[in-house]
Design a protein around this motif. Structure first.
Motif, mmCIF file in Angstrom:
data_model
loop_
_atom_site.group_PDB
_atom_site.id
_atom_site.type_symbol
_atom_site.label_atom_id
_atom_site.label_comp_id
_atom_site.label_asym_id
_atom_site.label_seq_id
_atom_site.Cartn_x
_atom_site.Cartn_y
_atom_site.Cartn_z
ATOM 1 N N VAL A 8 15.891 15.084 -7.021
ATOM 2 C CA VAL A 8 17.174 15.611 -7.480
ATOM 3 C C VAL A 8 17.505 16.831 -6.635
ATOM 4 C CG1 VAL A 8 18.458 16.567 -9.428
ATOM 5 C CG2 VAL A 8 16.733 14.781 -9.828
ATOM 6 N N ASP A 9 18.629 16.766 -5.928
ATOM 7 C CA ASP A 9 19.067 17.903 -5.116
ATOM 8 C C ASP A 9 19.662 18.982 -6.011
ATOM 9 O OD1 ASP A 9 18.296 16.820 -2.704
ATOM 10 O OD2 ASP A 9 20.291 16.089 -2.177
ATOM 11 N N VAL A 10 19.276 20.228 -5.774
ATOM 12 C CA VAL A 10 19.762 21.363 -6.553
ATOM 13 C C VAL A 10 21.280 21.474 -6.440
ATOM 14 C CG1 VAL A 10 19.689 23.880 -6.764
ATOM 15 C CG2 VAL A 10 17.586 22.597 -6.350
ATOM 16 N N TRP A 11 21.826 21.220 -5.263
ATOM 17 C CA TRP A 11 23.268 21.367 -5.082
ATOM 18 C C TRP A 11 24.057 20.393 -5.950
ATOM 19 C CZ3 TRP A 11 26.498 17.562 -3.353
ATOM 20 C CH2 TRP A 11 25.904 16.470 -2.725
ATOM 21 N N ILE A 12 23.485 19.238 -6.256
ATOM 22 C CA ILE A 12 24.159 18.288 -7.136
ATOM 23 C C ILE A 12 24.225 18.843 -8.555
ATOM 24 C CG2 ILE A 12 23.988 16.008 -8.218
ATOM 25 C CD1 ILE A 12 22.917 14.944 -5.562
ATOM 26 N N VAL A 13 23.123 19.422 -9.004
ATOM 27 C CA VAL A 13 23.090 20.034 -10.335
ATOM 28 C C VAL A 13 24.073 21.200 -10.402
ATOM 29 C CG1 VAL A 13 21.631 21.222 -12.023
ATOM 30 C CG2 VAL A 13 20.709 19.289 -10.712
ATOM 31 N N LEU A 14 24.093 22.046 -9.368
ATOM 32 C CA LEU A 14 25.022 23.173 -9.345
ATOM 33 C C LEU A 14 26.473 22.700 -9.325
ATOM 34 C CD1 LEU A 14 23.231 25.612 -6.865
ATOM 35 C CD2 LEU A 14 23.438 25.818 -9.351
ATOM 36 N N LEU A 15 26.759 21.683 -8.554
ATOM 37 C CA LEU A 15 28.117 21.147 -8.492
ATOM 38 C C LEU A 15 28.564 20.628 -9.854
ATOM 39 C CD1 LEU A 15 30.529 20.488 -6.624
ATOM 40 C CD2 LEU A 15 29.471 18.264 -6.250
ATOM 41 N N MET A 16 27.663 19.941 -10.546
ATOM 42 C CA MET A 16 27.983 19.450 -11.885
ATOM 43 C C MET A 16 28.246 20.613 -12.839
ATOM 44 S SD MET A 16 25.420 16.231 -12.397
ATOM 45 C CE MET A 16 25.855 16.032 -14.109
ATOM 46 N N ASN A 17 27.404 21.650 -12.777
ATOM 47 C CA ASN A 17 27.587 22.815 -13.644
ATOM 48 C C ASN A 17 28.909 23.507 -13.366
ATOM 49 O OD1 ASN A 17 25.315 22.871 -15.323
ATOM 50 N ND2 ASN A 17 24.067 23.779 -13.726
ATOM 51 N N LEU A 18 29.205 23.730 -12.095
ATOM 52 C CA LEU A 18 30.438 24.426 -11.742
ATOM 53 C C LEU A 18 31.674 23.626 -12.118
ATOM 54 C CD1 LEU A 18 29.456 25.970 -8.286
ATOM 55 C CD2 LEU A 18 29.691 27.139 -10.486
ATOM 56 N N SER A 19 31.615 22.311 -11.951
ATOM 57 C CA SER A 19 32.782 21.479 -12.259
ATOM 58 C C SER A 19 33.055 21.425 -13.757
ATOM 59 C CB SER A 19 32.617 20.077 -11.690
ATOM 60 O OG SER A 19 31.564 19.403 -12.340
ATOM 61 N N LEU A 20 32.067 21.702 -14.589
ATOM 62 C CA LEU A 20 32.261 21.682 -16.043
ATOM 63 C C LEU A 20 32.400 23.090 -16.634
ATOM 64 C CD1 LEU A 20 29.731 18.864 -16.901
ATOM 65 C CD2 LEU A 20 32.216 18.704 -16.860
ATOM 66 N N PHE A 21 32.033 24.109 -15.874
ATOM 67 C CA PHE A 21 32.049 25.478 -16.380
ATOM 68 C C PHE A 21 33.469 25.957 -16.695
ATOM 69 C CE2 PHE A 21 32.102 30.120 -15.659
ATOM 70 C CZ PHE A 21 31.237 30.489 -16.677
ATOM 71 N N LEU A 22 34.390 25.797 -15.753
ATOM 72 C CA LEU A 22 35.764 26.267 -15.945
ATOM 73 C C LEU A 22 36.454 25.557 -17.117
ATOM 74 C CD1 LEU A 22 38.009 28.155 -15.040
ATOM 75 C CD2 LEU A 22 38.699 26.412 -13.376
ATOM 76 N N VAL A 39 33.704 17.628 -23.625
ATOM 77 C CA VAL A 39 33.181 18.044 -22.316
ATOM 78 C C VAL A 39 31.670 18.263 -22.402
ATOM 79 C CG1 VAL A 39 33.236 19.864 -20.565
ATOM 80 C CG2 VAL A 39 35.370 19.012 -21.533
ATOM 81 N N ALA A 40 31.193 18.853 -23.489
ATOM 82 C CA ALA A 40 29.754 19.106 -23.645
ATOM 83 C C ALA A 40 28.962 17.799 -23.709
ATOM 84 C CB ALA A 40 29.498 19.948 -24.891
ATOM 85 N N VAL A 41 29.457 16.828 -24.460
ATOM 86 C CA VAL A 41 28.773 15.526 -24.540
ATOM 87 C C VAL A 41 28.790 14.831 -23.187
ATOM 88 C CG1 VAL A 41 28.927 13.202 -25.542
ATOM 89 C CG2 VAL A 41 29.103 15.211 -27.013
ATOM 90 N N THR A 42 29.916 14.922 -22.486
ATOM 91 C CA THR A 42 30.010 14.348 -21.144
ATOM 92 C C THR A 42 29.004 15.003 -20.209
ATOM 93 O OG1 THR A 42 32.347 13.861 -21.472
ATOM 94 C CG2 THR A 42 31.561 13.926 -19.202
ATOM 95 N N ALA A 43 28.903 16.328 -20.279
ATOM 96 C CA ALA A 43 27.963 17.056 -19.424
ATOM 97 C C ALA A 43 26.518 16.660 -19.728
ATOM 98 C CB ALA A 43 28.143 18.558 -19.603
ATOM 99 N N LEU A 44 26.167 16.617 -21.000
ATOM 100 C CA LEU A 44 24.798 16.240 -21.375
ATOM 101 C C LEU A 44 24.481 14.812 -20.950
ATOM 102 C CD1 LEU A 44 24.547 17.908 -24.899
ATOM 103 C CD2 LEU A 44 23.428 18.641 -22.776
ATOM 104 N N SER A 45 25.447 13.923 -21.116
ATOM 105 C CA SER A 45 25.241 12.531 -20.688
ATOM 106 C C SER A 45 25.047 12.445 -19.181
ATOM 107 C CB SER A 45 26.437 11.661 -21.095
ATOM 108 O OG SER A 45 26.585 11.652 -22.483
#
Length: 137
Positions: A8-22, A39-45
């Motif tokens: 798992v690339d760290v940048w993929i995890v960061l991109l997912m976090n940033l895209s859902l943070f705002l 949004v939270a359920v989508t993020a967890l899934s």
């Protein structure tokens, strides 16, 4: 049967976090709890799926799974070539440090096992006729 997790690339995890943070901040600010929950359920899934890629090697088959879904079931004796790649083609891989698995006449799968060397060696121990193409060697 031997199990390999996906790298798992760290940048993929960061991109997912940033895209859902705002959107989360905006929904909390607007007190839109239903929207926030969606949004939270989508993020967890998404995170569950991202960390559930698995590759199983038995004596005869390579099985590629995401969660409980089988994506591919490849007979190891039909694998012709394994090639390192950084392709961005959509695949059951959570990293761009990937392997093309060519089998049959025109079929292929793209995966990203965390321990590529052990993965390749395990396949070679079952089918020593597999050609391995390294990107930088």
């Amino acid at each position: 049967m031997k199990t390999f997790k996906s790298k798992v690339d760290v940048w993929i995890v960061l991109l997912m976090n940033l895209s859902l943070f705002l959107p989360c901040i905006m929904l909390i600010n607007d007190k839109s709890w239903v929207g926030f929950a969606i949004v939270a359920v989508t993020a967890l899934s998404s995170f569950y799926i991202l960390f559930s890629f698995r590759y199983y090697i038995s004596d005869t088959h390579l099985v590629i799974k995401i969660s409980f879904f089988t994506i591919a079931n490849i007979e190891i004796h039909k694998i012709k070539t394994i090639e390192e790649t950084n392709t961005i083609i959509s695949a059951p891989a959570a990293s761009l440090d990937r392997l093309y698995i060519y089998y049959n006449k025109y079929d292929f799968a793209i995966i990203s096992p965390a321990d590529k060397a052990d993965f390749i060696n395990t396949l070679l121990s079952i089918n020593p006729d597999i050609e391995v193409i390294y990107k930088n060697k």
